[in-house]
Scaffold this motif. Structure first.
Motif, PDB file in Angstrom:
ATOM      1  N   ASP A  63      53.361 -13.443  33.834  1.00 19.07           N
ATOM      2  CA  ASP A  63      52.227 -12.951  32.981  1.00 19.07           C
ATOM      3  C   ASP A  63      51.037 -13.106  33.852  1.00 19.07           C
ATOM      4  OD1 ASP A  63      50.011 -14.077  31.233  1.00 19.07           O
ATOM      5  OD2 ASP A  63      51.245 -12.951  30.065  1.00 19.07           O
ATOM      6  N   ILE A  64      50.120 -12.073  33.870  1.00 17.33           N
ATOM      7  CA  ILE A  64      48.693 -12.256  34.442  1.00 17.33           C
ATOM      8  C   ILE A  64      47.775 -11.618  33.519  1.00 17.33           C
ATOM      9  CG2 ILE A  64      49.738 -11.549  36.846  1.00 17.33           C
ATOM     10  CD1 ILE A  64      49.329  -8.405  36.122  1.00 17.33           C
ATOM     11  N   SER A  65      47.759 -12.390  32.353  1.00 15.79           N
ATOM     12  CA  SER A  65      46.904 -12.202  31.530  1.00 15.79           C
ATOM     13  C   SER A  65      45.395 -12.819  31.989  1.00 15.79           C
ATOM     14  CB  SER A  65      47.085 -12.758  30.065  1.00 15.79           C
ATOM     15  OG  SER A  65      48.313 -12.233  29.513  1.00 15.79           O
ATOM     16  N   ALA A  66      45.644 -13.989  32.718  1.00 15.44           N
ATOM     17  CA  ALA A  66      44.349 -14.623  33.022  1.00 15.44           C
ATOM     18  C   ALA A  66      43.784 -14.063  33.999  1.00 15.44           C
ATOM     19  CB  ALA A  66      44.887 -16.138  33.863  1.00 15.44           C
ATOM     20  N   VAL A  67      44.569 -13.086  34.876  1.00 16.11           N
ATOM     21  CA  VAL A  67      43.664 -11.888  35.873  1.00 16.11           C
ATOM     22  C   VAL A  67      42.717 -11.360  34.770  1.00 16.11           C
ATOM     23  CG1 VAL A  67      43.769 -10.596  37.728  1.00 16.11           C
ATOM     24  CG2 VAL A  67      45.376 -12.481  37.522  1.00 16.11           C
ATOM     25  N   VAL A  68      43.601 -10.504  34.077  1.00 12.21           N
ATOM     26  CA  VAL A  68      42.719  -9.656  33.159  1.00 12.21           C
ATOM     27  C   VAL A  68      41.631 -10.153  32.223  1.00 12.21           C
ATOM     28  CG1 VAL A  68      43.069  -8.009  30.985  1.00 12.21           C
ATOM     29  CG2 VAL A  68      44.941  -8.008  32.830  1.00 12.21           C
ATOM     30  N   ARG A  69      41.718 -11.390  31.779  1.00 13.15           N
ATOM     31  CA  ARG A  69      40.847 -12.140  31.116  1.00 13.15           C
ATOM     32  C   ARG A  69      39.460 -12.302  32.019  1.00 13.15           C
ATOM     33  NH1 ARG A  69      43.880 -15.740  29.409  1.00 13.15           N
ATOM     34  NH2 ARG A  69      43.924 -14.836  27.214  1.00 13.15           N
ATOM     35  N   ALA A  70      39.849 -12.661  33.279  1.00  6.80           N
ATOM     36  CA  ALA A  70      38.676 -12.769  34.273  1.00  6.80           C
ATOM     37  C   ALA A  70      37.937 -11.878  34.496  1.00  6.80           C
ATOM     38  CB  ALA A  70      39.476 -13.678  35.386  1.00  6.80           C
ATOM     39  N   GLU A  71      38.442 -10.612  34.318  1.00  6.71           N
ATOM     40  CA  GLU A  71      37.592  -9.345  34.553  1.00  6.71           C
ATOM     41  C   GLU A  71      37.039  -8.983  33.377  1.00  6.71           C
ATOM     42  OE1 GLU A  71      37.030  -8.106  37.739  1.00  6.71           O
ATOM     43  OE2 GLU A  71      38.335  -9.745  38.127  1.00  6.71           O
ATOM     44  N   GLY A  72      37.010  -9.775  32.490  1.00  2.00           N
ATOM     45  CA  GLY A  72      36.182  -9.383  31.255  1.00  2.00           C
ATOM     46  C   GLY A  72      36.825  -8.544  30.065  1.00  2.00           C
ATOM     47  N   VAL A  73      38.083  -8.471  30.260  1.00  8.34           N
ATOM     48  CA  VAL A  73      39.074  -7.751  29.473  1.00  8.34           C
ATOM     49  C   VAL A  73      39.811  -8.431  28.487  1.00  8.34           C
ATOM     50  CG1 VAL A  73      40.796  -5.903  29.169  1.00  8.34           C
ATOM     51  CG2 VAL A  73      39.226  -5.617  31.031  1.00  8.34           C
ATOM     52  N   ASP A  74      39.748  -8.147  27.054  1.00  4.19           N
ATOM     53  CA  ASP A  74      40.647  -9.098  26.146  1.00  4.19           C
ATOM     54  C   ASP A  74      42.339  -8.727  26.321  1.00  4.19           C
ATOM     55  OD1 ASP A  74      42.051 -10.371  24.030  1.00  4.19           O
ATOM     56  OD2 ASP A  74      40.595  -9.639  22.746  1.00  4.19           O
ATOM     57  N   PRO A  75      42.859  -9.745  26.969  1.00  2.00           N
ATOM     58  CA  PRO A  75      44.324  -9.201  27.184  1.00  2.00           C
ATOM     59  C   PRO A  75      45.117  -8.804  25.759  1.00  2.00           C
ATOM     60  CG  PRO A  75      43.789 -11.455  28.136  1.00  2.00           C
ATOM     61  CD  PRO A  75      42.603 -11.200  27.352  1.00  2.00           C
ATOM     62  N   ALA A  76      44.648  -9.084  24.627  1.00  2.00           N
ATOM     63  CA  ALA A  76      44.975  -8.701  23.233  1.00  2.00           C
ATOM     64  C   ALA A  76      44.739  -7.280  23.253  1.00  2.00           C
ATOM     65  CB  ALA A  76      44.592  -9.575  22.189  1.00  2.00           C
ATOM     66  N   ARG A  77      43.849  -6.819  23.691  1.00  2.00           N
ATOM     67  CA  ARG A  77      43.331  -5.338  23.660  1.00  2.00           C
ATOM     68  C   ARG A  77      43.490  -4.439  24.674  1.00  2.00           C
ATOM     69  NH1 ARG A  77      37.592  -5.054  20.503  1.00  2.00           N
ATOM     70  NH2 ARG A  77      38.366  -2.999  20.093  1.00  2.00           N
ATOM     71  N   ALA A  78      44.460  -5.005  25.547  1.00  2.00           N
ATOM     72  CA  ALA A  78      44.785  -3.972  26.967  1.00  2.00           C
ATOM     73  C   ALA A  78      46.087  -4.267  27.294  1.00  2.00           C
ATOM     74  CB  ALA A  78      43.953  -4.534  27.844  1.00  2.00           C
ATOM     75  N   ALA A  79      46.822  -3.566  28.131  1.00  2.00           N
ATOM     76  CA  ALA A  79      48.064  -3.412  28.551  1.00  2.00           C
ATOM     77  C   ALA A  79      48.003  -3.094  30.115  1.00  2.00           C
ATOM     78  CB  ALA A  79      48.974  -2.619  28.118  1.00  2.00           C
ATOM     79  N   LEU A  80      48.806  -4.120  30.812  1.00  2.00           N
ATOM     80  CA  LEU A  80      48.876  -3.983  32.248  1.00  2.00           C
ATOM     81  C   LEU A  80      50.240  -4.135  32.732  1.00  2.00           C
ATOM     82  CD1 LEU A  80      47.755  -3.317  35.230  1.00  2.00           C
ATOM     83  CD2 LEU A  80      47.104  -5.822  35.209  1.00  2.00           C
ATOM     84  N   LEU A  81      50.837  -3.313  33.395  1.00  2.00           N
ATOM     85  CA  LEU A  81      52.134  -3.411  33.954  1.00  2.00           C
ATOM     86  C   LEU A  81      52.194  -3.014  35.256  1.00  2.00           C
ATOM     87  CD1 LEU A  81      55.440  -3.834  33.632  1.00  2.00           C
ATOM     88  CD2 LEU A  81      55.693  -1.381  33.082  1.00  2.00           C
ATOM     89  N   ILE A  82      52.560  -3.845  36.387  1.00  2.00           N
ATOM     90  CA  ILE A  82      52.972  -3.595  37.681  1.00  2.00           C
ATOM     91  C   ILE A  82      54.358  -3.729  38.061  1.00  2.00           C
ATOM     92  CG2 ILE A  82      52.219  -4.452  39.953  1.00  2.00           C
ATOM     93  CD1 ILE A  82      49.543  -5.386  38.859  1.00  2.00           C
ATOM     94  N   ILE A  83      55.000  -2.998  38.975  1.00  2.00           N
ATOM     95  CA  ILE A  83      56.287  -3.067  39.221  1.00  2.00           C
ATOM     96  C   ILE A  83      56.260  -3.003  40.608  1.00  2.00           C
ATOM     97  CG2 ILE A  83      58.485  -2.247  39.169  1.00  2.00           C
ATOM     98  CD1 ILE A  83      57.529  -0.883  36.356  1.00  2.00           C
ATOM     99  N   ARG A  84      56.867  -3.910  41.571  1.00  2.00           N
ATOM    100  CA  ARG A  84      57.430  -4.030  42.629  1.00  2.00           C
ATOM    101  C   ARG A  84      58.813  -3.408  43.054  1.00  2.00           C
ATOM    102  NH1 ARG A  84      56.646  -9.477  45.689  1.00  2.00           N
ATOM    103  NH2 ARG A  84      58.658  -9.737  44.764  1.00  2.00           N
ATOM    104  N   ARG A  85      58.790  -2.282  43.451  1.00  2.00           N
ATOM    105  CA  ARG A  85      59.897  -1.464  43.451  1.00  2.00           C
ATOM    106  C   ARG A  85      60.916  -1.980  44.302  1.00  2.00           C
ATOM    107  NH1 ARG A  85      60.076   4.164  44.704  1.00  2.00           N
ATOM    108  NH2 ARG A  85      61.224   4.438  42.841  1.00  2.00           N
TER     109      ARG A  85
END
Length: 307
Positions: free
Chosen positions: A51-73
């Motif tokens: 979970d990286i919600s804390a990173v999203v929140r730190a950039e001023g984005v509400d994690p409940a109103r956003a979606a981020l997915l990162i995959i290391r292949r």
């Protein structure tokens, strides 16, 4: 499954049909659950998601109103924020310029990244749009009119066929009246998860495209690079005047191993594919957060150097 069947009461001979129906329903439920579990297992194959919600929140984005997915292949490791929203579809807006660029190249409408599109003289919102464009500048500047000209010239049938062959989101380009807006307002829609699936097909060259299209496409889509890394990406901004604006940032990051260098212009280290969307109730403040949140997350997981 036996335990599940045992929850049904005994039924007399006269209720044999009812018992068969009960068993059939139970079997179907069990099979559906198994299929869902298998699908989820395929989707999340690799280490447990982080979970990286804390990173999203730190950039001023509400994690409940956003979606981020990162995959290391390399190992299918995933970093996520946004929960179920990762699977929720939204119009792709200008992130669709990635598949549209590939289609323009493959059909020959754009010979290469330097193919010129003559400005029609109509003054538009951004000054950089009000001039002739190449395919490369139109992609970099997100010049909507160029891509509207591309879809108009190719026609609904061609666009629908290619978007369907790509398996791009719901693959719905609508009717003739939607030909220049289907990616901006819908009906075309795609989720963050589906964006990464499409991008991995592009990276793996498993889309029905020529090597020439892949080679030119990569050059057009490449947006930034630094020592030991290259970024291929596109932003998007859905604004329809009715719903809350949606911001997008999708793409992939290629990193180089210091001891191996590069191979034919392609990085030989890890590759990270990502997709991010967010509500933008205040676009003036929110637009810059799209790229910023993703880069902060990539930096936090060690894929990009610290800012």
């Amino acid at each position: 499954m036996t335990a599940l069947f045992s929850t049904f009461p005994r039924i007399g001979a006269g209720g044999a049909a009812m018992r068969r129906l009960a068993w059939t329903a139970c079997l179907m439920a069990a099979m559906t659950g198994t299929a869902s579990a298998a699908a989820e297992g395929t989707r999340t194959k690799g280490p447990a998601p982080t979970d990286i919600s804390a990173v999203v929140r730190a950039e001023g984005v509400d994690p409940a109103r956003a979606a981020l997915l990162i995959i290391r292949r390399r190992d299918r490791a995933e970093w996520r924020s946004g929960g179920d929203r990762i699977g929720r579809r939204f119009p792709p807006a200008s992130t669709s310029k990635i598949p549209h660029t590939l289609i323009a190249l493959e059909t020959g409408l754009a010979g290469d990244g330097e193919t010129r599109f003559e400005w029609d003289g109509v003054e538009r919102a951004l000054p950089v749009w009000n001039q002739d464009q190449t395919l490369a500048t139109a992609f970099a500047r997100s010049a909507v009119w160029v891509y509207q000209r591309i879809t108009s010239r190719l026609g609904r049938g061609v666009m629908s066929d290619w978007i369907t062959r790509f398996g791009y989101g719901n693959a719905d380009v609508g009717g003739e009246n939607d030909l220049t807006t289907y990616w901006l307002r819908g009906p075309l829609a795609i989720s963050a998860r589906e964006q990464t699936v499409f991008l991995e097909k592009l990276i793996d060259r498993t889309l029905p495209l020529s090597d020439r299209t892949y080679d030119i496409g990569r050059r057009v889509i490449r947006t930034e690079s630094g020592e030991g890394w290259s970024l291929y990406s596109k932003t998007g901004w859905r604004q329809d005047g009715v719903n809350t604006d949606i911001g997008w940032y999708v793409g992939w990051l290629e990193t180089a191993n210091p001891d191996t260098g590069t191979n034919k212009g392609m990085m030989t280290g890890d590759t990270y594919v990502f997709a991010f969307n967010m509500d933008m109730p205040d676009p003036a403040q929110d637009v810059p957060k799209r790229i910023r949140a993703v880069k902060a997350a990539l930096s936090r997981i060690g894929a990009l150097p610290a800012p």
